[in-house]
Motif scaffolding. Sequence first.
Motif, PDB file in Angstrom:
ATOM      1  N   ALA A 104       0.819  -1.219   0.000  1.00  0.00           N
ATOM      2  CA  ALA A 104       0.000   0.000   0.000  1.00  0.00           C
ATOM      3  C   ALA A 104       0.849   1.265   0.000  1.00  0.00           C
ATOM      4  O   ALA A 104       0.651   2.167  -0.810  1.00  0.00           O
ATOM      5  CB  ALA A 104      -0.934  -0.005   1.209  1.00  0.00           C
ATOM      6  N   VAL A 105       1.805   1.348   0.915  1.00  0.00           N
ATOM      7  CA  VAL A 105       2.589   2.566   1.093  1.00  0.00           C
ATOM      8  C   VAL A 105       4.035   2.366   0.657  1.00  0.00           C
ATOM      9  O   VAL A 105       4.680   3.310   0.197  1.00  0.00           O
ATOM     10  CB  VAL A 105       2.529   3.043   2.554  1.00  0.00           C
ATOM     11  N   GLY A 106       4.557   1.145   0.806  1.00  0.00           N
ATOM     12  CA  GLY A 106       5.946   0.884   0.471  1.00  0.00           C
ATOM     13  C   GLY A 106       6.810   0.874   1.713  1.00  0.00           C
ATOM     14  O   GLY A 106       6.555   1.599   2.676  1.00  0.00           O
ATOM     15  N   VAL A 107       7.871   0.054   1.695  1.00  0.00           N
ATOM     16  CA  VAL A 107       8.709  -0.091   2.874  1.00  0.00           C
ATOM     17  C   VAL A 107       9.500   1.178   3.177  1.00  0.00           C
ATOM     18  O   VAL A 107       9.905   1.402   4.319  1.00  0.00           O
ATOM     19  CB  VAL A 107       9.676  -1.284   2.699  1.00  0.00           C
ATOM     20  N   LEU A 108       9.708   2.019   2.171  1.00  0.00           N
ATOM     21  CA  LEU A 108      10.473   3.244   2.395  1.00  0.00           C
ATOM     22  C   LEU A 108       9.623   4.372   2.970  1.00  0.00           C
ATOM     23  O   LEU A 108      10.166   5.394   3.394  1.00  0.00           O
ATOM     24  CB  LEU A 108      11.127   3.714   1.092  1.00  0.00           C
ATOM     25  N   VAL A 110      -5.272   8.145  -1.290  1.00  0.00           N
ATOM     26  CA  VAL A 110      -5.746   7.268  -2.374  1.00  0.00           C
ATOM     27  C   VAL A 110      -6.563   8.065  -3.384  1.00  0.00           C
ATOM     28  O   VAL A 110      -6.448   7.861  -4.607  1.00  0.00           O
ATOM     29  CB  VAL A 110      -6.568   6.103  -1.789  1.00  0.00           C
ATOM     30  N   TRP A 111      -7.387   8.981  -2.898  1.00  0.00           N
ATOM     31  CA  TRP A 111      -8.186   9.804  -3.815  1.00  0.00           C
ATOM     32  C   TRP A 111      -7.292  10.680  -4.691  1.00  0.00           C
ATOM     33  O   TRP A 111      -7.509  10.794  -5.903  1.00  0.00           O
ATOM     34  CB  TRP A 111      -9.154  10.672  -3.020  1.00  0.00           C
ATOM     35  N   VAL A 112      -6.272  11.294  -4.091  1.00  0.00           N
ATOM     36  CA  VAL A 112      -5.339  12.115  -4.865  1.00  0.00           C
ATOM     37  C   VAL A 112      -4.609  11.266  -5.893  1.00  0.00           C
ATOM     38  O   VAL A 112      -4.439  11.656  -7.058  1.00  0.00           O
ATOM     39  CB  VAL A 112      -4.339  12.819  -3.927  1.00  0.00           C
ATOM     40  N   ALA A 113      -4.167  10.075  -5.486  1.00  0.00           N
ATOM     41  CA  ALA A 113      -3.451   9.201  -6.411  1.00  0.00           C
ATOM     42  C   ALA A 113      -4.337   8.765  -7.574  1.00  0.00           C
ATOM     43  O   ALA A 113      -3.875   8.666  -8.719  1.00  0.00           O
ATOM     44  CB  ALA A 113      -2.925   7.980  -5.662  1.00  0.00           C
ATOM     45  N   ALA A 114      -5.613   8.526  -7.286  1.00  0.00           N
ATOM     46  CA  ALA A 114      -6.530   8.077  -8.341  1.00  0.00           C
ATOM     47  C   ALA A 114      -6.870   9.199  -9.309  1.00  0.00           C
ATOM     48  O   ALA A 114      -6.970   8.979 -10.519  1.00  0.00           O
ATOM     49  CB  ALA A 114      -7.801   7.513  -7.707  1.00  0.00           C
ATOM     50  N   THR A 115      -7.040  10.402  -8.798  1.00  0.00           N
ATOM     51  CA  THR A 115      -7.448  11.515  -9.657  1.00  0.00           C
ATOM     52  C   THR A 115      -6.271  12.175 -10.367  1.00  0.00           C
ATOM     53  O   THR A 115      -6.411  12.623 -11.517  1.00  0.00           O
ATOM     54  CB  THR A 115      -8.202  12.571  -8.845  1.00  0.00           C
ATOM     55  N   ALA A 116      -5.119  12.233  -9.724  1.00  0.00           N
ATOM     56  CA  ALA A 116      -3.959  12.908 -10.316  1.00  0.00           C
ATOM     57  C   ALA A 116      -2.969  11.932 -10.930  1.00  0.00           C
ATOM     58  O   ALA A 116      -1.938  12.356 -11.460  1.00  0.00           O
ATOM     59  CB  ALA A 116      -3.251  13.756  -9.266  1.00  0.00           C
ATOM     60  N   ASN A 117      -3.237  10.637 -10.822  1.00  0.00           N
ATOM     61  CA  ASN A 117      -2.366   9.604 -11.386  1.00  0.00           C
ATOM     62  C   ASN A 117      -0.955   9.708 -10.813  1.00  0.00           C
ATOM     63  O   ASN A 117       0.043   9.714 -11.536  1.00  0.00           O
ATOM     64  CB  ASN A 117      -2.317   9.702 -12.917  1.00  0.00           C
ATOM     65  N   THR A 118      -0.888   9.775  -9.488  1.00  0.00           N
ATOM     66  CA  THR A 118       0.388   9.839  -8.790  1.00  0.00           C
ATOM     67  C   THR A 118       0.630   8.548  -8.021  1.00  0.00           C
ATOM     68  O   THR A 118      -0.263   7.698  -7.900  1.00  0.00           O
ATOM     69  CB  THR A 118       0.419  11.032  -7.822  1.00  0.00           C
ATOM     70  N   ALA A 119       1.833   8.384  -7.490  1.00  0.00           N
ATOM     71  CA  ALA A 119       2.160   7.196  -6.705  1.00  0.00           C
ATOM     72  C   ALA A 119       1.325   7.178  -5.425  1.00  0.00           C
ATOM     73  O   ALA A 119       1.319   8.173  -4.682  1.00  0.00           O
ATOM     74  CB  ALA A 119       3.644   7.175  -6.372  1.00  0.00           C
ATOM     75  N   PRO A 120       0.614   6.091  -5.142  1.00  0.00           N
ATOM     76  CA  PRO A 120      -0.281   6.086  -3.971  1.00  0.00           C
ATOM     77  C   PRO A 120       0.444   6.239  -2.646  1.00  0.00           C
ATOM     78  O   PRO A 120      -0.001   6.967  -1.769  1.00  0.00           O
ATOM     79  CB  PRO A 120      -0.995   4.729  -4.069  1.00  0.00           C
ATOM     80  N   GLY A 121       1.590   5.549  -2.488  1.00  0.00           N
ATOM     81  CA  GLY A 121       2.309   5.654  -1.224  1.00  0.00           C
ATOM     82  C   GLY A 121       2.787   7.062  -0.958  1.00  0.00           C
ATOM     83  O   GLY A 121       2.630   7.589   0.150  1.00  0.00           O
ATOM     84  N   ALA A 122       3.354   7.694  -1.983  1.00  0.00           N
ATOM     85  CA  ALA A 122       3.824   9.073  -1.815  1.00  0.00           C
ATOM     86  C   ALA A 122       2.656  10.007  -1.552  1.00  0.00           C
ATOM     87  O   ALA A 122       2.776  10.954  -0.745  1.00  0.00           O
ATOM     88  CB  ALA A 122       4.587   9.511  -3.062  1.00  0.00           C
ATOM     89  N   SER A 123       1.531   9.785  -2.209  1.00  0.00           N
ATOM     90  CA  SER A 123       0.362  10.652  -2.009  1.00  0.00           C
ATOM     91  C   SER A 123      -0.158  10.549  -0.580  1.00  0.00           C
ATOM     92  O   SER A 123      -0.514  11.562   0.042  1.00  0.00           O
ATOM     93  CB  SER A 123      -0.749  10.273  -2.999  1.00  0.00           C
TER      94      SER A 123
END
Length: 290
Positions: free
Chosen positions: A190-194, A233-246
């Motif tokens: 979901a977010v990534g280990v980093l 998650v909403w920002v990642a879905a609408t702006a097509n960005t990395a979900p973990g970073a968002s």
Amino acid sequence: MELFQYPYMQRALIAALVIGLAAPALGIYLVQRRLALIGDGIGHVALTGVGAGLLLNRSPVLVAVIVASLGAVAVELVRSRGRTSGDLALALLFYGGIAGGVMLVGLSDSTPSNLLAYLFGSLVTISPPDLVTIVVLGAVILVLMVALRPALFAVSHDEEYARVSGLPVRALNMLIAITTAVTVTIAMRAVGVLLISALMVVPVAAAQQVARGFRATMTAAMALGLFAAGSGVWVAATANTAPGASVVLMAITSFLVVALGGAAWRAVRRHRVPAAAPAPEPHEVVLESS
């Protein structure tokens, strides 16, 4: 909101919300113990487990849970016995974990994109079995952190007092270590280990700006984690960005808003409270009495 009609986006949202609740509920104890960065160290060890799973054609998540739990227990044993300082143990986790993970992934037939999915998260690739694992383990972590709050707080605040009070200090310390490893592992997709350590710490730091008392801080941190996960998650879905970073950026944004808002509110309250009348000088009291 039309994107959330697709099953993969629904799974992504549910997984993010579960992690957004569980990570701050555990993170508040790590902050209390001044181990805010342990999530990063265990995340690197979990990456070694991912590489081992890919190399052996086994479930990367399952192998990562085992390897990360062993690493967390080892760090807790080293810390409790005082053979080396906590920051040195974390450094060993950082460097050894990331080196072992990259080497094992390179030896496997996996592509670099698979490694990036674990490093920075890939919510849209969460399968139904992955979601079941995240929900079940996240619920277990959440129940343990809330139900054992008095004992875990005592151990995190003052181990000597907890030991004198008759609490099983070593068992509780191991519980925190293992649940940290499990939280990091289920949050990899979901977010990534980093980035998972940020979701453990930032909502807690934001809640500490406005909440008073451990229970109130924990509740506020969980609410902020839930907000960061859902909005990320909403920002990642609408702006097509990395979900973990968002998700992490939304958590940091909430921290800035809460910190600035809390500072402004305290400044307003100071101006509203009237200044106390100065006490009369002793000679004035004598004159009035006479």
